[in-house]
Design a protein around this motif. Sequence first.
Motif, PDB file in Angstrom:
ATOM      1  N   PRO A 120       0.802  -1.229   0.000  1.00  0.00           N
ATOM      2  CA  PRO A 120       0.000   0.000   0.000  1.00  0.00           C
ATOM      3  C   PRO A 120       0.832   1.275   0.000  1.00  0.00           C
ATOM      4  O   PRO A 120       0.453   2.271  -0.615  1.00  0.00           O
ATOM      5  CB  PRO A 120      -0.822  -0.126   1.296  1.00  0.00           C
ATOM      6  N   THR A 121       1.991   1.264   0.669  1.00  0.00           N
ATOM      7  CA  THR A 121       2.836   2.462   0.700  1.00  0.00           C
ATOM      8  C   THR A 121       3.423   2.752  -0.670  1.00  0.00           C
ATOM      9  O   THR A 121       3.457   3.906  -1.124  1.00  0.00           O
ATOM     10  CB  THR A 121       3.967   2.296   1.726  1.00  0.00           C
ATOM     11  N   GLU A 122       3.871   1.714  -1.345  1.00  0.00           N
ATOM     12  CA  GLU A 122       4.434   1.887  -2.689  1.00  0.00           C
ATOM     13  C   GLU A 122       3.379   2.345  -3.679  1.00  0.00           C
ATOM     14  O   GLU A 122       3.643   3.200  -4.537  1.00  0.00           O
ATOM     15  CB  GLU A 122       5.050   0.566  -3.164  1.00  0.00           C
ATOM     16  N   ILE A 123       2.175   1.797  -3.560  1.00  0.00           N
ATOM     17  CA  ILE A 123       1.100   2.121  -4.492  1.00  0.00           C
ATOM     18  C   ILE A 123       0.804   3.611  -4.494  1.00  0.00           C
ATOM     19  O   ILE A 123       0.498   4.202  -5.541  1.00  0.00           O
ATOM     20  CB  ILE A 123      -0.178   1.322  -4.131  1.00  0.00           C
ATOM     21  N   LYS A 124       0.919   4.245  -3.360  1.00  0.00           N
ATOM     22  CA  LYS A 124       0.616   5.675  -3.260  1.00  0.00           C
ATOM     23  C   LYS A 124       1.484   6.505  -4.188  1.00  0.00           C
ATOM     24  O   LYS A 124       1.092   7.588  -4.630  1.00  0.00           O
ATOM     25  CB  LYS A 124       0.797   6.140  -1.808  1.00  0.00           C
ATOM     26  N   GLN A 125       2.688   6.013  -4.495  1.00  0.00           N
ATOM     27  CA  GLN A 125       3.629   6.763  -5.308  1.00  0.00           C
ATOM     28  C   GLN A 125       3.575   6.399  -6.789  1.00  0.00           C
ATOM     29  O   GLN A 125       4.228   7.043  -7.614  1.00  0.00           O
ATOM     30  CB  GLN A 125       5.064   6.523  -4.800  1.00  0.00           C
ATOM     31  N   LEU A 126       2.840   5.366  -7.158  1.00  0.00           N
ATOM     32  CA  LEU A 126       2.867   4.856  -8.525  1.00  0.00           C
ATOM     33  C   LEU A 126       1.726   5.413  -9.374  1.00  0.00           C
ATOM     34  O   LEU A 126       0.614   5.599  -8.893  1.00  0.00           O
ATOM     35  CB  LEU A 126       2.768   3.326  -8.527  1.00  0.00           C
ATOM     36  N   THR A 127       2.022   5.653 -10.645  1.00  0.00           N
ATOM     37  CA  THR A 127       0.966   5.944 -11.614  1.00  0.00           C
ATOM     38  C   THR A 127       0.449   4.611 -12.148  1.00  0.00           C
ATOM     39  O   THR A 127       1.064   3.559 -11.941  1.00  0.00           O
ATOM     40  CB  THR A 127       1.495   6.778 -12.790  1.00  0.00           C
ATOM     41  N   ILE A 128      -0.654   4.660 -12.867  1.00  0.00           N
ATOM     42  CA  ILE A 128      -1.216   3.430 -13.423  1.00  0.00           C
ATOM     43  C   ILE A 128      -0.251   2.803 -14.432  1.00  0.00           C
ATOM     44  O   ILE A 128      -0.135   1.580 -14.527  1.00  0.00           O
ATOM     45  CB  ILE A 128      -2.595   3.708 -14.064  1.00  0.00           C
ATOM     46  N   ASP A 129       0.479   3.641 -15.162  1.00  0.00           N
ATOM     47  CA  ASP A 129       1.443   3.113 -16.135  1.00  0.00           C
ATOM     48  C   ASP A 129       2.603   2.410 -15.432  1.00  0.00           C
ATOM     49  O   ASP A 129       3.074   1.357 -15.887  1.00  0.00           O
ATOM     50  CB  ASP A 129       1.985   4.247 -17.011  1.00  0.00           C
ATOM     51  N   GLU A 130       3.074   2.988 -14.323  1.00  0.00           N
ATOM     52  CA  GLU A 130       4.182   2.382 -13.587  1.00  0.00           C
ATOM     53  C   GLU A 130       3.778   1.051 -12.968  1.00  0.00           C
ATOM     54  O   GLU A 130       4.551   0.083 -12.966  1.00  0.00           O
ATOM     55  CB  GLU A 130       4.669   3.356 -12.512  1.00  0.00           C
ATOM     56  N   LEU A 131       2.550   0.991 -12.442  1.00  0.00           N
ATOM     57  CA  LEU A 131       2.074  -0.267 -11.866  1.00  0.00           C
ATOM     58  C   LEU A 131       1.915  -1.330 -12.952  1.00  0.00           C
ATOM     59  O   LEU A 131       2.279  -2.494 -12.748  1.00  0.00           O
ATOM     60  CB  LEU A 131       0.744  -0.050 -11.142  1.00  0.00           C
ATOM     61  N   ALA A 132       1.407  -0.931 -14.096  1.00  0.00           N
ATOM     62  CA  ALA A 132       1.248  -1.866 -15.207  1.00  0.00           C
ATOM     63  C   ALA A 132       2.602  -2.438 -15.626  1.00  0.00           C
ATOM     64  O   ALA A 132       2.729  -3.640 -15.888  1.00  0.00           O
ATOM     65  CB  ALA A 132       0.580  -1.168 -16.387  1.00  0.00           C
ATOM     66  N   ALA A 133       3.624  -1.587 -15.662  1.00  0.00           N
ATOM     67  CA  ALA A 133       4.958  -2.048 -16.045  1.00  0.00           C
ATOM     68  C   ALA A 133       5.521  -3.029 -15.017  1.00  0.00           C
ATOM     69  O   ALA A 133       6.155  -4.025 -15.364  1.00  0.00           O
ATOM     70  CB  ALA A 133       5.890  -0.851 -16.209  1.00  0.00           C
ATOM     71  N   LYS A 134       5.286  -2.753 -13.734  1.00  0.00           N
ATOM     72  CA  LYS A 134       5.780  -3.634 -12.674  1.00  0.00           C
ATOM     73  C   LYS A 134       5.154  -5.023 -12.759  1.00  0.00           C
ATOM     74  O   LYS A 134       5.805  -6.039 -12.499  1.00  0.00           O
ATOM     75  CB  LYS A 134       5.487  -3.018 -11.302  1.00  0.00           C
ATOM     76  N   LEU A 135       3.870  -5.057 -13.085  1.00  0.00           N
ATOM     77  CA  LEU A 135       3.144  -6.322 -13.093  1.00  0.00           C
ATOM     78  C   LEU A 135       3.104  -6.981 -14.478  1.00  0.00           C
ATOM     79  O   LEU A 135       2.546  -8.067 -14.623  1.00  0.00           O
ATOM     80  CB  LEU A 135       1.708  -6.091 -12.603  1.00  0.00           C
ATOM     81  N   PHE A 136       3.685  -6.298 -15.476  1.00  0.00           N
ATOM     82  CA  PHE A 136       3.653  -6.803 -16.848  1.00  0.00           C
ATOM     83  C   PHE A 136       2.214  -7.028 -17.315  1.00  0.00           C
ATOM     84  O   PHE A 136       1.892  -8.033 -17.962  1.00  0.00           O
ATOM     85  CB  PHE A 136       4.475  -8.103 -16.974  1.00  0.00           C
ATOM     86  N   LEU A 137       1.362  -6.076 -16.971  1.00  0.00           N
ATOM     87  CA  LEU A 137      -0.040  -6.118 -17.365  1.00  0.00           C
ATOM     88  C   LEU A 137      -0.413  -4.820 -18.066  1.00  0.00           C
ATOM     89  O   LEU A 137       0.343  -3.844 -18.024  1.00  0.00           O
ATOM     90  CB  LEU A 137      -0.939  -6.315 -16.132  1.00  0.00           C
ATOM     91  N   SER A 138      -1.561  -4.774 -18.676  1.00  0.00           N
ATOM     92  CA  SER A 138      -2.017  -3.557 -19.341  1.00  0.00           C
ATOM     93  C   SER A 138      -2.673  -2.615 -18.337  1.00  0.00           C
ATOM     94  O   SER A 138      -3.169  -3.043 -17.284  1.00  0.00           O
ATOM     95  CB  SER A 138      -3.024  -3.900 -20.451  1.00  0.00           C
ATOM     96  N   THR A 139      -2.676  -1.335 -18.671  1.00  0.00           N
ATOM     97  CA  THR A 139      -3.369  -0.359 -17.821  1.00  0.00           C
ATOM     98  C   THR A 139      -4.868  -0.636 -17.804  1.00  0.00           C
ATOM     99  O   THR A 139      -5.548  -0.351 -16.818  1.00  0.00           O
ATOM    100  CB  THR A 139      -3.119   1.071 -18.314  1.00  0.00           C
ATOM    101  N   ALA A 140      -5.385  -1.213 -18.896  1.00  0.00           N
ATOM    102  CA  ALA A 140      -6.815  -1.553 -18.951  1.00  0.00           C
ATOM    103  C   ALA A 140      -7.166  -2.593 -17.898  1.00  0.00           C
ATOM    104  O   ALA A 140      -8.229  -2.526 -17.262  1.00  0.00           O
ATOM    105  CB  ALA A 140      -7.181  -2.069 -20.342  1.00  0.00           C
ATOM    106  N   THR A 141      -6.263  -3.557 -17.663  1.00  0.00           N
ATOM    107  CA  THR A 141      -6.500  -4.581 -16.637  1.00  0.00           C
ATOM    108  C   THR A 141      -6.564  -3.942 -15.256  1.00  0.00           C
ATOM    109  O   THR A 141      -7.417  -4.291 -14.426  1.00  0.00           O
ATOM    110  CB  THR A 141      -5.388  -5.642 -16.665  1.00  0.00           C
ATOM    111  N   ILE A 142      -5.680  -2.996 -15.000  1.00  0.00           N
ATOM    112  CA  ILE A 142      -5.664  -2.322 -13.700  1.00  0.00           C
ATOM    113  C   ILE A 142      -6.928  -1.487 -13.521  1.00  0.00           C
ATOM    114  O   ILE A 142      -7.544  -1.481 -12.448  1.00  0.00           O
ATOM    115  CB  ILE A 142      -4.400  -1.458 -13.573  1.00  0.00           C
ATOM    116  N   SER A 143      -7.345  -0.798 -14.567  1.00  0.00           N
ATOM    117  CA  SER A 143      -8.577  -0.002 -14.492  1.00  0.00           C
ATOM    118  C   SER A 143      -9.793  -0.888 -14.240  1.00  0.00           C
ATOM    119  O   SER A 143     -10.658  -0.553 -13.421  1.00  0.00           O
ATOM    120  CB  SER A 143      -8.779   0.787 -15.792  1.00  0.00           C
ATOM    121  N   ARG A 144      -9.837  -2.033 -14.923  1.00  0.00           N
ATOM    122  CA  ARG A 144     -10.964  -2.953 -14.714  1.00  0.00           C
ATOM    123  C   ARG A 144     -10.976  -3.487 -13.287  1.00  0.00           C
ATOM    124  O   ARG A 144     -12.047  -3.642 -12.678  1.00  0.00           O
ATOM    125  CB  ARG A 144     -10.887  -4.118 -15.707  1.00  0.00           C
TER     126      ARG A 144
END
Length: 256
Positions: free
Chosen positions: A30-54
């Motif tokens: 949760p602490t790391e998530i506060k600093q991440l954009t949706i694009d950065e999280l997608a890159a970390k998880l090797f997933l699309s931003t659409a998956t994160i939005s869904r």
Amino acid sequence: MQSLINKLQKKRPQLSELEKQVFDYILRNPTEIKQLTIDELAAKLFLSTATISRTAKHLGFKGFQELKYAIAQYSQTERGERELTNPSIISLSQSIQLQLSQTLRLLQQAPIKEIVDALYHAKVIEIFGVGGSLPNCIEAARKLTFLGKKANARIDWDEQQAVSKSLSCDDLAIIVSNSGETIHIIEYALNLQQNNVPVLAIVGTENSRLETLATHTLQASVDMIYFEEVDLSSRVSLSAILDILLIQLAGRSSHE
């Protein structure tokens, strides 16, 4: 905010396998998530931003930003539910004072004169907002009308959508959004962009999608506060930005 975590955990079985990966990573970090954009999280998880939005939407949020800040609120108060459910007047006052001071500091770096000039020259000023941001829009439109401008803030979402398609490059759209990720708001912004309408975004979060669609963005400092499913975040910083712009506009008009 343990109640929030419990509520989200109940929805986990309804997620797809990819969405569960997103969900589990967010709860573990949760602490790391506060600093991440949706694009950065997608890159970390090797997933699309659409998956994160869904994932965010299936968990009951309007977008990743809203989910992110709800989780961040939990992280900041994990010392006990009592702090969240029964905050003192002093702590709330200090929080609001801090939000205002941070917002005013950010405004010092913004092109206020250019934005006020745009307000002055606009034939029509349409202010868009939904949910908790809408009252700020209605009040600002009212003040603009008294200042002699043709201004509106519409309550109906469908009416806002229609207007977003009818404005021209001679007009100005102001979009007020705490998250900058609300589905309706993004739709309006895309319509406005297609018609080359200048857009001033007033947002309560950084790196939102709305910011990428706006001509100018003014950043407010907003602490996200959730009690169960109710968003009680103060919009005082968003209101302050609007008031400052209108006072500047009034001063400019008086010197013409």
